[in-house]
Design an enzyme around this catalytic site. Structure first.
Site, mmCIF file in Angstrom:
data_model
loop_
_atom_site.group_PDB
_atom_site.id
_atom_site.type_symbol
_atom_site.label_atom_id
_atom_site.label_comp_id
_atom_site.label_asym_id
_atom_site.label_seq_id
_atom_site.Cartn_x
_atom_site.Cartn_y
_atom_site.Cartn_z
ATOM 1 C CE LYS A 1 -4.540 0.982 0.378
ATOM 2 N NZ LYS A 1 -5.719 0.193 -0.005
HETATM 3 P P1 NAD Z 1 -13.277 7.707 -2.171
HETATM 4 O O1 NAD Z 1 -12.226 8.739 -1.999
HETATM 5 O O2 NAD Z 1 -13.858 7.496 -3.518
HETATM 6 O O3 NAD Z 1 -14.506 7.990 -1.166
HETATM 7 C C1 NAD Z 1 -14.321 8.142 0.219
HETATM 8 C C2 NAD Z 1 -15.658 8.571 0.813
HETATM 9 O O4 NAD Z 1 -15.531 8.627 2.232
HETATM 10 C C3 NAD Z 1 -16.103 9.954 0.346
HETATM 11 O O5 NAD Z 1 -17.509 9.954 0.151
HETATM 12 C C4 NAD Z 1 -15.752 10.825 1.545
HETATM 13 O O6 NAD Z 1 -16.575 11.986 1.619
HETATM 14 C C5 NAD Z 1 -16.041 9.877 2.683
HETATM 15 N N1 NAD Z 1 -15.399 10.266 3.921
HETATM 16 C C6 NAD Z 1 -14.119 10.670 4.115
HETATM 17 N N2 NAD Z 1 -13.917 10.973 5.400
HETATM 18 C C7 NAD Z 1 -15.086 10.750 6.036
HETATM 19 C C8 NAD Z 1 -15.518 10.877 7.391
HETATM 20 N N3 NAD Z 1 -14.683 11.282 8.332
HETATM 21 N N4 NAD Z 1 -16.788 10.544 7.693
HETATM 22 C C9 NAD Z 1 -17.643 10.126 6.732
HETATM 23 N N5 NAD Z 1 -17.293 9.990 5.442
HETATM 24 C C10 NAD Z 1 -16.028 10.289 5.106
HETATM 25 O O7 NAD Z 1 -12.650 6.369 -1.583
HETATM 26 P P2 NAD Z 1 -13.056 4.873 -1.916
HETATM 27 O O8 NAD Z 1 -12.181 4.388 -3.023
HETATM 28 O O9 NAD Z 1 -14.529 4.769 -2.040
HETATM 29 O O10 NAD Z 1 -12.561 4.129 -0.592
HETATM 30 C C11 NAD Z 1 -13.368 4.046 0.579
HETATM 31 C C12 NAD Z 1 -12.872 2.923 1.449
HETATM 32 O O11 NAD Z 1 -12.882 1.707 0.697
HETATM 33 C C13 NAD Z 1 -11.433 3.065 1.955
HETATM 34 O O12 NAD Z 1 -11.340 2.441 3.231
HETATM 35 C C14 NAD Z 1 -10.637 2.272 0.941
HETATM 36 O O13 NAD Z 1 -9.384 1.828 1.462
HETATM 37 C C15 NAD Z 1 -11.596 1.130 0.708
HETATM 38 N N6 NAD Z 1 -11.369 0.395 -0.537
HETATM 39 C C16 NAD Z 1 -11.366 1.023 -1.731
HETATM 40 C C17 NAD Z 1 -11.168 0.269 -2.881
HETATM 41 C C18 NAD Z 1 -11.227 0.875 -4.257
HETATM 42 O O14 NAD Z 1 -11.163 0.116 -5.236
HETATM 43 N N7 NAD Z 1 -11.398 2.174 -4.422
HETATM 44 C C19 NAD Z 1 -10.939 -1.114 -2.793
HETATM 45 C C20 NAD Z 1 -10.966 -1.717 -1.546
HETATM 46 C C21 NAD Z 1 -11.187 -0.953 -0.420
#
Ligand code: NAD
Length: 424
Positions: free
Chosen positions: A114
């Protein structure tokens, strides 16, 4: 920068502390392989880099970047890159370790890695964002590569950032190395279905868990925290299956509507103004109220450590689908288990993204691209096979799905470690 550099002494309830306690819980199920378990408790390699750039106003800014390769026993490192002002080395260590478990749980030929930069990308111009991305890529270029470690998008990073990363790496090696990152734009070797893959995986595992619980998705009430790539796509797929999205929280606030939010309107507005921009479609409530909104399914899809003991006590959900990485602290996990709430853990629930990243990497190497139906059918099959195997393991040992996922994954990782032997 994180002052906590020790690999073995995390702060309480920190992501790395959460991960270590999850590993400790699986030791009784590892048999003779338990002698190798310490391998999982320290990253193989961690790189801290300085990322200096000239800002638009002529000043020089320095950002701190990280790339951690937790484990490569089963294959190259794989894992996203996060741009966030709170990123620390310890957080990236935990996220890399969860990637090791995740790739093994779905049996992809990868280890776990990561990366991240301590930066608020919302405060950068597009040009500054490109400079940060390129300098960071160049700095970590000494340890990444199509056969060694393959980054991908995570929080606040996207296909454009992956295109800059691919170009920077390619410039430095003197060729075009599309396989060095996944989550790229389609015309640069990206894969159909990648953008929606993580949310789709949350839906696929959630649909199966609901079926096993005897919960009808039609009319089921769902609360989603985090409305980005993962949360919004999962919400749309559940809504298509007939569920009602009754509460959504993002960094701007919380919106609720017990009749179900109109996602066709909420999704585009949330991209520019956050979910509170959709005042016309629901009630804006204090953020803490999100956690006791009456619901059947809770999807934490924002950041780590959100589902605390107190919130685990008050949720009315019968099913928790961990879209985010590490959203539940260990004590909350115990509370949910005692209360009979089923948790589909991150390391299987959100594995759809890395699975389609794997498809992208394979397609890049073969220079032969599949259609979206083929991707979705293969994704569904891999996720269902993995989940069914994990469920059988949980039933056999009478353990939670999380411990079962760790049991399946750690056995694969430590078996590979044992067969390879220790060098020298
Ligand atoms: P993203 O940046 O697209 O979205 C993140 C979301 O979380 C946004 O809506 C943001 O407003 C919200 N957010 C941020 N801080 C916050 C808070 N304090 N309270 C409430 N909401 C909050 O990110 P993503 O890609 O959707 O990733 C989200 C989670 O999923 C992370 O934990 C990431 O590691 C995990 N994840 C993502 C992927 C991927 O393919 N993108 C894969 C596996 C896991």
């Amino acid at each position: 920068m994180s002052e906590k550099l020790s690999f073995v002494s995390p702060t309480a309830n920190s992501p790395w502390g959460t991960y270590l306690s999850q590993v400790d819980r699986v030791v009784p199920y590892l048999g003779p392989l338990a002698r190798w378990v310490e391998t999982l408790k320290r990253p193989k390699r961690a790189l801290i880099v300085d990322v200096p750039i000239e800002m638009d106003d002529g000043t020089i800014a320095h950002f701190e970047g990280y790339r951690v390769q937790h484990n490569m026993s089963r294959g190259p490192g794989k894992g996203g890159v996060r741009f966030h002002p709170d990123v620390t080395l310890e957080e990236v260590m935990a996220l890399s370790a969860w990637m090791t478990i995740k790739t093994a749980a779905v049996n992809l030929p990868y280890g776990g890695a990561k990366g991240g930069i301590r930066v608020d990308p919302k405060k950068l111009s597009l040009q500054e964002l490109e400079k940060v991305t390129r300098r960071y890529t160049s700095e970590i270029g000494i340890i990444i590569g199509p056969h060694t470690d393959i980054p991908a998008p995570d929080v606040n990073t996207n296909a454009q950032i992956m295109a800059w990363m691919m170009d920077t790496y390619s410039m430095n090696v003197g060729g075009t190395a599309t396989g060095v990152v996944t989550g790229k734009p389609l015309h640069l070797g990206g894969s159909l279905g990648r953008v929606k893959a993580t949310g789709r995986g949350v839906f696929v595992t959630g649909r199966e868990a609901a079926r096993r619980l005897g919960m009808d998705l039609r009319g089921a009430r769902i609360a989603v925290q985090g409305f980005g790539n993962v949360g919004s796509v999962a919400a749309e797929l559940f809504a298509e299956a007939g569920a009602k999205i009754v509460a959504v929280q993002d960094h701007t606030g919380t919106i609720v509507n017990s009749n179900g939010l109109d996602l066709a309107k909420l999704v585009p507005i949330s991209r520019t103004d956050g979910v509170v921009g959709f005042k016309a479609g629901g009630d804006i409530v204090p953020n803490e109220d999100f956690w006791d909104t009456p619901c059947d399914i809770l999807i934490p899809a924002a950041l780590e450590g959100q589902l605390t003991a107190e919130r685990a006590q008050k949720t009315t959900a019968k099913l928790v689908l961990e879209g985010a990485n590490g959203p539940t602290v260990p004590i909350a996990d115990d509370i949910l288990a005692e209360r009979g709430v089923l948790v589909v853990p991150d390391v299987i629930c959100n594995a759809g993204g890395v699975t389609v990243s794997y498809f992208e990497w394979v397609q890049d190497f073969s220079s032969f691209f599949w259609d979206e139906d083929e991707i979705n059918v293969r994704l569904d099959r891999i996720m269902m096979n993995a989940l069914n195997h994990i469920w059988d393991t949980a039933d056999k040992h009478k353990i939670t799905l999380r411990t079962a996922t760790y049991a399946v994954a750690c056995e694969r990782i430590l078996m590979a470690r044992q067969e390879r032997g220790l060098y020298p």
